[in-house]
Design a protein around this motif. Structure first.
Motif, PDB file in Angstrom:
ATOM      1  N   ALA A  22     -13.346  -1.375  17.024  1.00 40.20           N
ATOM      2  CA  ALA A  22     -14.706  -1.588  17.531  1.00 40.20           C
ATOM      3  C   ALA A  22     -15.670  -0.632  16.856  1.00 40.20           C
ATOM      4  O   ALA A  22     -15.301   0.500  16.494  1.00 40.20           O
ATOM      5  N   LEU A  23     -16.891  -1.087  16.677  1.00 40.73           N
ATOM      6  CA  LEU A  23     -17.965  -0.255  16.144  1.00 40.73           C
ATOM      7  C   LEU A  23     -18.910   0.115  17.274  1.00 40.73           C
ATOM      8  O   LEU A  23     -19.453  -0.759  17.960  1.00 40.73           O
ATOM      9  N   LEU A  24     -19.096   1.422  17.476  1.00 37.12           N
ATOM     10  CA  LEU A  24     -19.996   1.929  18.505  1.00 37.12           C
ATOM     11  C   LEU A  24     -21.087   2.751  17.849  1.00 37.12           C
ATOM     12  O   LEU A  24     -20.826   3.482  16.880  1.00 37.12           O
ATOM     13  N   LYS A  67     -17.347  -9.076   9.702  1.00 36.00           N
ATOM     14  CA  LYS A  67     -18.070  -9.838  10.718  1.00 36.00           C
ATOM     15  C   LYS A  67     -19.329  -9.122  11.188  1.00 36.00           C
ATOM     16  O   LYS A  67     -20.267  -9.770  11.662  1.00 36.00           O
ATOM     17  N   SER A  68     -19.368  -7.801  11.064  1.00 34.70           N
ATOM     18  CA  SER A  68     -20.552  -7.042  11.467  1.00 34.70           C
ATOM     19  C   SER A  68     -21.467  -6.728  10.286  1.00 34.70           C
ATOM     20  O   SER A  68     -22.500  -6.076  10.462  1.00 34.70           O
ATOM     21  N   LEU A  92     -22.092  -1.066  21.805  1.00 28.17           N
ATOM     22  CA  LEU A  92     -20.941  -1.716  21.190  1.00 28.17           C
ATOM     23  C   LEU A  92     -21.479  -2.815  20.279  1.00 28.17           C
ATOM     24  O   LEU A  92     -21.951  -3.853  20.743  1.00 28.17           O
ATOM     25  N   VAL A  93     -21.432  -2.561  18.987  1.00 28.10           N
ATOM     26  CA  VAL A  93     -21.986  -3.500  18.009  1.00 28.10           C
ATOM     27  C   VAL A  93     -21.119  -4.741  17.914  1.00 28.10           C
ATOM     28  O   VAL A  93     -21.592  -5.866  18.054  1.00 28.10           O
ATOM     29  N   LYS A 103     -23.857  -6.031  21.062  1.00 36.80           N
ATOM     30  CA  LYS A 103     -23.460  -6.947  22.130  1.00 36.80           C
ATOM     31  C   LYS A 103     -23.528  -6.300  23.507  1.00 36.80           C
ATOM     32  O   LYS A 103     -23.963  -6.931  24.480  1.00 36.80           O
ATOM     33  N   TYR A 104     -23.074  -5.045  23.593  1.00 36.54           N
ATOM     34  CA  TYR A 104     -22.934  -4.403  24.897  1.00 36.54           C
ATOM     35  C   TYR A 104     -23.468  -2.976  24.862  1.00 36.54           C
ATOM     36  O   TYR A 104     -23.572  -2.357  23.801  1.00 36.54           O
TER      37      TYR A 104
END
Length: 469
Positions: A281-283, A177-178, A88-89, A294-295
């Motif tokens: 979300a970016l995966l 933000k990413s 999870l970016v 992050k995760y």
């Protein structure tokens, strides 16, 4: 060698440790096999072993380089883990603008002016709002928030405007933000249960952000409030089959066309609970995202009780006796949710619980394991204050562990599939997470479904989120 590794990763999906090994092997082979009459010849190896040191100097260097590369590979294999299947970016949550925020008092005042609800049902809605756990800053769509004398706009155009506002804002903020170029996105998955326009929402995002022509798009409808977990599980399987990919998931529920103006109490509840919201979300499974992610996804568990008639019919879209459309919640929805959660825990427990808790379960069948020994953070579906309180009691959770879920419910209401992302943003914004922290993401949905995802923090995370400022 880095160029060769890049080619292997881009074309054949050989990444991480495999890239290093393949690159080392290719380099060693290139250096050693300079002539056909030396190391590749078995007769040479058998008959000329004692003359090894008589090989040309550059070949001795090649052998030494190969040995060093093998040693480095072994060391890196121990110190540098392989690329996880799903990273999870980053993620982003929609912040309702000030003009769309609606207090409970104003909502009740406008509902009374509508003049279609009986006095008993007006009192019923007021009680639901008081006990719901929602605050006075939850958002409504333009078609509903601009109501005058109780009249709302529930047209297709109004519904599309709501979805466009949420989807585009969420994706734009997430990409910014990413620091992600839209052209990098390989997969798009959008979930929205009760609104499925054509072209689809996934197509709307593809068009608005001008994604690549070979982007894979999926649009999930009718999957309920747990569709965010279904998106995650789908991404997990897609990335398992397709290395070096970046996936975008967006969760949103359109409330414009689900506003109910009748007197069936099973449908009035949704007017009091569901609010405007969305998240994205970016995966990824790309090696380049390892450091910034992050995760890491550890487990997903999906439970579907659709084979049971009472579970299948406990919630969904429908019409009342007068033909007015709405979303209904039957009285048995709580008991069905409890059954679905029990099945989910039976599958999740062996994957996550400490051995001590598992032994207690084996020794005492009536023992309810303490899941706060398995996780540090809980993202509990914000179906209502009573739902969160019930899970807090049944799972032996502390008030502090459930507070982020209650805060998300109070600030944003029930935002359906996006609700658990609001909870995670609350934790990141206020308390933060430590490297190695385990997160349990839990959602319920019609059908009836109960889905879980388990994440592990790859680094310390403390990030500000606009929706909580």
């Amino acid at each position: 060698m880095s160029a060769l590794g890049s080619i292997l990763a881009d074309r054949w999906g050989i990444t991480g440790q495999s890239t290093l090994l393949a690159s080392a092997a290719a380099l060693a082979a290139t250096l050693v096999v300079a002539e056909k009459d030396t190391l590749l010849n078995p007769d040479f190896l058998n008959s000329q072993k004692e003359r090894l040191w008589e090989l040309p100097t550059y070949k001795l260097y090649a052998l030494g380089a190969a040995a060093v590369l093998v040693f480095l590979y072994a060391a890196i294999s121990l110190l540098w883990p392989a690329v996880p299947r799903v990273l999870l970016v980053d993620f982003s949550c929609f912040t309702p603008p000030q003009r769309l925020k609606c207090s409970r008092k104003r909502l009740m005042d406008e509902i009374r002016l509508k003049g279609v609800f009986t006095e008993a049902n007006l009192e019923f809605q007021e009680k639901i709002l008081e006990r719901s756990g929602l605050g006075d800053e939850t958002g409504l769509s333009d078609g509903i928030a601009a109501m005058k004398d109780g009249e709302v706009k529930t047209t297709l155009k109004a519904a599309l405007e709501e979805s466009e506002m949420v989807l585009y804002d969420v994706v734009e903020n997430l990409l910014a933000k990413s620091n992600t170029d839209p052209q990098e996105i390989d997969i798009v998955i959008v979930s929205c249960s009760c609104f499925a326009p054509t072209p689809s929402m996934a197509a709307m995002i593809t068009n608005h952000f001008k994604l690549r022509r070979d982007v894979l798009t999926y649009n999930l409808s009718g999957m309920g409030c747990s569709s965010s977990l279904i998106c995650i599980d789908l991404v997990k399987h897609l990335l398992k089959a397709m290395p070096n990919k970046l996936a975008l998931i967006v969760n949103h529920e359109n409330i414009t066309q689900n506003w109910y103006v009748g007197n069936d109490r099973s449908m009035l509840v949704c007017n009091c609970l569901f609010r405007l919201g969305g998240a994205g979300a970016l995966l990824s499974n790309r090696p380049k995202d390892i450091r910034r992610a992050k995760y890491e996804l550890v487990h997903t568990v999906r439970v579907h009780l659709g084979c049971e008639d009472d579970a299948f019919g406990c919630m969904g879209n429908g019409e009342d006796s007068e033909g007015i459309k709405g979303v209904f919640l039957r009285r048995n929805v709580v008991s069905v949710a409890g059954r679905a959660l029990k099945v989910n825990l039976q599958r999740l427990g062996p994957l996550t619980l400490p051995i001590t808790e598992m032994v207690k379960v084996v020794m005492n069948k009536a023992y309810v394991p303490k899941f706060n020994n398995a996780f540090e953070h809980f993202l509990l579906h914000t179906g209502g204050r009573a739902v969160i309180d019930e899970m807090e009691e049944k799972l032996s959770l502390t008030p502090a562990q459930c507070q982020p879920s209650k805060d998300a419910l109070y600030r944003f209401g029930n935002t359906s599939a996006a609700s658990t992302w609001y909870i995670l943003s609350n934790i990141e914004h206020f308390s933060g997470l430590k490297r190695g922290d385990r997160i349990w993401q839990l959602g319920f949905g019609g059908g009836f479904k109960c889905n879980s995802a388990v994440w592990r923090a790859r680094r310390n995370v403390k990030a500000s989120h606009e929706c909580w400022e």
